[in-house]
Structure formats: structure tokens, C-alpha cells
Design a protein around this motif. Sequence first.
Motif, mmCIF file in Angstrom:
data_model
loop_
_atom_site.group_PDB
_atom_site.id
_atom_site.type_symbol
_atom_site.label_atom_id
_atom_site.label_comp_id
_atom_site.label_asym_id
_atom_site.label_seq_id
_atom_site.Cartn_x
_atom_site.Cartn_y
_atom_site.Cartn_z
ATOM 1 N N ALA A 180 29.917 70.966 -32.024
ATOM 2 C CA ALA A 180 31.083 70.721 -32.887
ATOM 3 C C ALA A 180 32.194 71.732 -32.612
ATOM 4 N N ARG A 181 31.830 72.968 -32.288
ATOM 5 C CA ARG A 181 32.832 73.983 -31.945
ATOM 6 C C ARG A 181 33.588 73.581 -30.685
ATOM 7 N N HIS A 182 32.845 73.166 -29.679
ATOM 8 C CA HIS A 182 33.467 72.754 -28.421
ATOM 9 C C HIS A 182 34.351 71.530 -28.643
ATOM 10 N N ARG A 183 33.877 70.597 -29.456
ATOM 11 C CA ARG A 183 34.686 69.412 -29.758
ATOM 12 C C ARG A 183 35.971 69.796 -30.483
ATOM 13 N N ALA A 184 35.875 70.738 -31.409
ATOM 14 C CA ALA A 184 37.059 71.183 -32.145
ATOM 15 C C ALA A 184 38.088 71.790 -31.197
ATOM 16 N N ILE A 185 37.617 72.558 -30.235
ATOM 17 C CA ILE A 185 38.520 73.164 -29.248
ATOM 18 C C ILE A 185 39.149 72.082 -28.380
ATOM 19 N N HIS A 186 38.338 71.145 -27.905
ATOM 20 C CA HIS A 186 38.870 70.045 -27.093
ATOM 21 C C HIS A 186 39.874 69.221 -27.899
ATOM 22 N N ASP A 187 39.560 68.953 -29.173
ATOM 23 C CA ASP A 187 40.485 68.192 -30.027
ATOM 24 C C ASP A 187 41.802 68.943 -30.211
ATOM 25 N N ALA A 188 41.721 70.261 -30.418
ATOM 26 C CA ALA A 188 42.933 71.065 -30.583
ATOM 27 C C ALA A 188 43.788 71.039 -29.317
ATOM 28 N N LEU A 189 43.133 71.082 -28.166
ATOM 29 C CA LEU A 189 43.873 71.057 -26.901
ATOM 30 C C LEU A 189 44.495 69.685 -26.652
ATOM 31 N N GLY A 190 43.809 68.636 -27.037
ATOM 32 C CA GLY A 190 44.324 67.282 -26.879
ATOM 33 C C GLY A 190 44.191 66.755 -25.460
ATOM 34 N N PRO A 191 44.322 65.460 -25.313
ATOM 35 C CA PRO A 191 44.109 64.818 -24.014
ATOM 36 C C PRO A 191 45.112 65.224 -22.933
ATOM 37 N N THR A 192 46.315 65.572 -23.319
ATOM 38 C CA THR A 192 47.320 65.943 -22.318
ATOM 39 C C THR A 192 46.931 67.233 -21.613
ATOM 40 N N ILE A 193 46.495 68.232 -22.376
ATOM 41 C CA ILE A 193 46.090 69.508 -21.768
ATOM 42 C C ILE A 193 44.741 69.354 -21.080
ATOM 43 N N ILE A 194 43.780 68.741 -21.757
ATOM 44 C CA ILE A 194 42.442 68.559 -21.168
ATOM 45 C C ILE A 194 42.540 67.802 -19.847
ATOM 46 N N GLY A 195 43.424 66.830 -19.768
ATOM 47 C CA GLY A 195 43.585 66.035 -18.550
ATOM 48 C C GLY A 195 44.123 66.828 -17.369
ATOM 49 N N ARG A 196 44.687 68.000 -17.630
ATOM 50 C CA ARG A 196 45.239 68.838 -16.557
ATOM 51 C C ARG A 196 44.285 69.949 -16.138
ATOM 52 N N ILE A 197 43.119 70.036 -16.781
ATOM 53 C CA ILE A 197 42.156 71.104 -16.507
ATOM 54 C C ILE A 197 40.935 70.516 -15.810
ATOM 55 N N HIS A 198 40.516 71.136 -14.718
ATOM 56 C CA HIS A 198 39.301 70.689 -14.035
ATOM 57 C C HIS A 198 38.064 71.325 -14.666
ATOM 58 N N ALA A 199 38.136 72.604 -14.986
ATOM 59 C CA ALA A 199 36.986 73.322 -15.556
ATOM 60 C C ALA A 199 37.456 74.202 -16.707
ATOM 61 N N LEU A 200 36.689 74.163 -17.803
ATOM 62 C CA LEU A 200 37.018 74.959 -18.973
ATOM 63 C C LEU A 200 35.749 75.632 -19.478
ATOM 64 N N ALA A 201 35.716 76.955 -19.395
ATOM 65 C CA ALA A 201 34.611 77.744 -19.944
ATOM 66 C C ALA A 201 35.040 78.209 -21.324
ATOM 67 N N ILE A 202 34.156 78.052 -22.293
ATOM 68 C CA ILE A 202 34.474 78.418 -23.675
ATOM 69 C C ILE A 202 33.477 79.455 -24.160
ATOM 70 N N GLU A 203 33.990 80.591 -24.617
ATOM 71 C CA GLU A 203 33.170 81.621 -25.229
ATOM 72 C C GLU A 203 33.635 81.773 -26.658
ATOM 73 N N ILE A 204 32.736 81.521 -27.600
ATOM 74 C CA ILE A 204 33.071 81.610 -29.007
ATOM 75 C C ILE A 204 32.395 82.839 -29.581
ATOM 76 N N LYS A 205 33.207 83.719 -30.148
ATOM 77 C CA LYS A 205 32.693 84.981 -30.686
ATOM 78 C C LYS A 205 32.381 84.832 -32.158
#
Length: 83
Positions: free
Chosen positions: A58-83
Amino acid sequence: MTLAAEIRTALEALSPEALEVINESAQHAGHAGDDGSGESHWRIKIAAASLNDLTRIARHRAIHDALGPTIIGRIHALAIEIK
């Protein structure tokens, strides 16, 4: 606006207490997914109370949702570290 700035702006919706947006594209030059833009591989380090009670997925989904399809569509790889 750079992609890094767009990512930061989009993630402000999560009210982060800490946020690092790191462009790791140079480390992947010549590899699959390197489109030559220098903005294909990213790492996000984030701490946000809004993510605390969520599952990892759900955390990863929230981050992807915040970024939205326009930004996500321009990224090949996204590493997420949640503190």
C-alpha cells in the motif's frame, strides 16, 4: 522543470518529513532501460506519517499514485526506501 523537481513536487502530497530524490541513471548507462535522457533510473527515500499505517504494498501504491501516470511513464526503474 526537471524530472527530479516534478517527483519532489508530486510527493509533497504525502506530506513527507524527509524526502530524497536521487537520480541513479548514470550508474545504468548502456543497460536495458537507459533511454539516453539521463533521467531513467531513480531512488526515492521518504519518511511520511501518512505512510506509517499502510502495508508495504500500500505504501508503494500510494507513492505511485502520488507520482501519477505521467511521471511513472517516464521512469524505467524506481527504487523506494520508506523510513
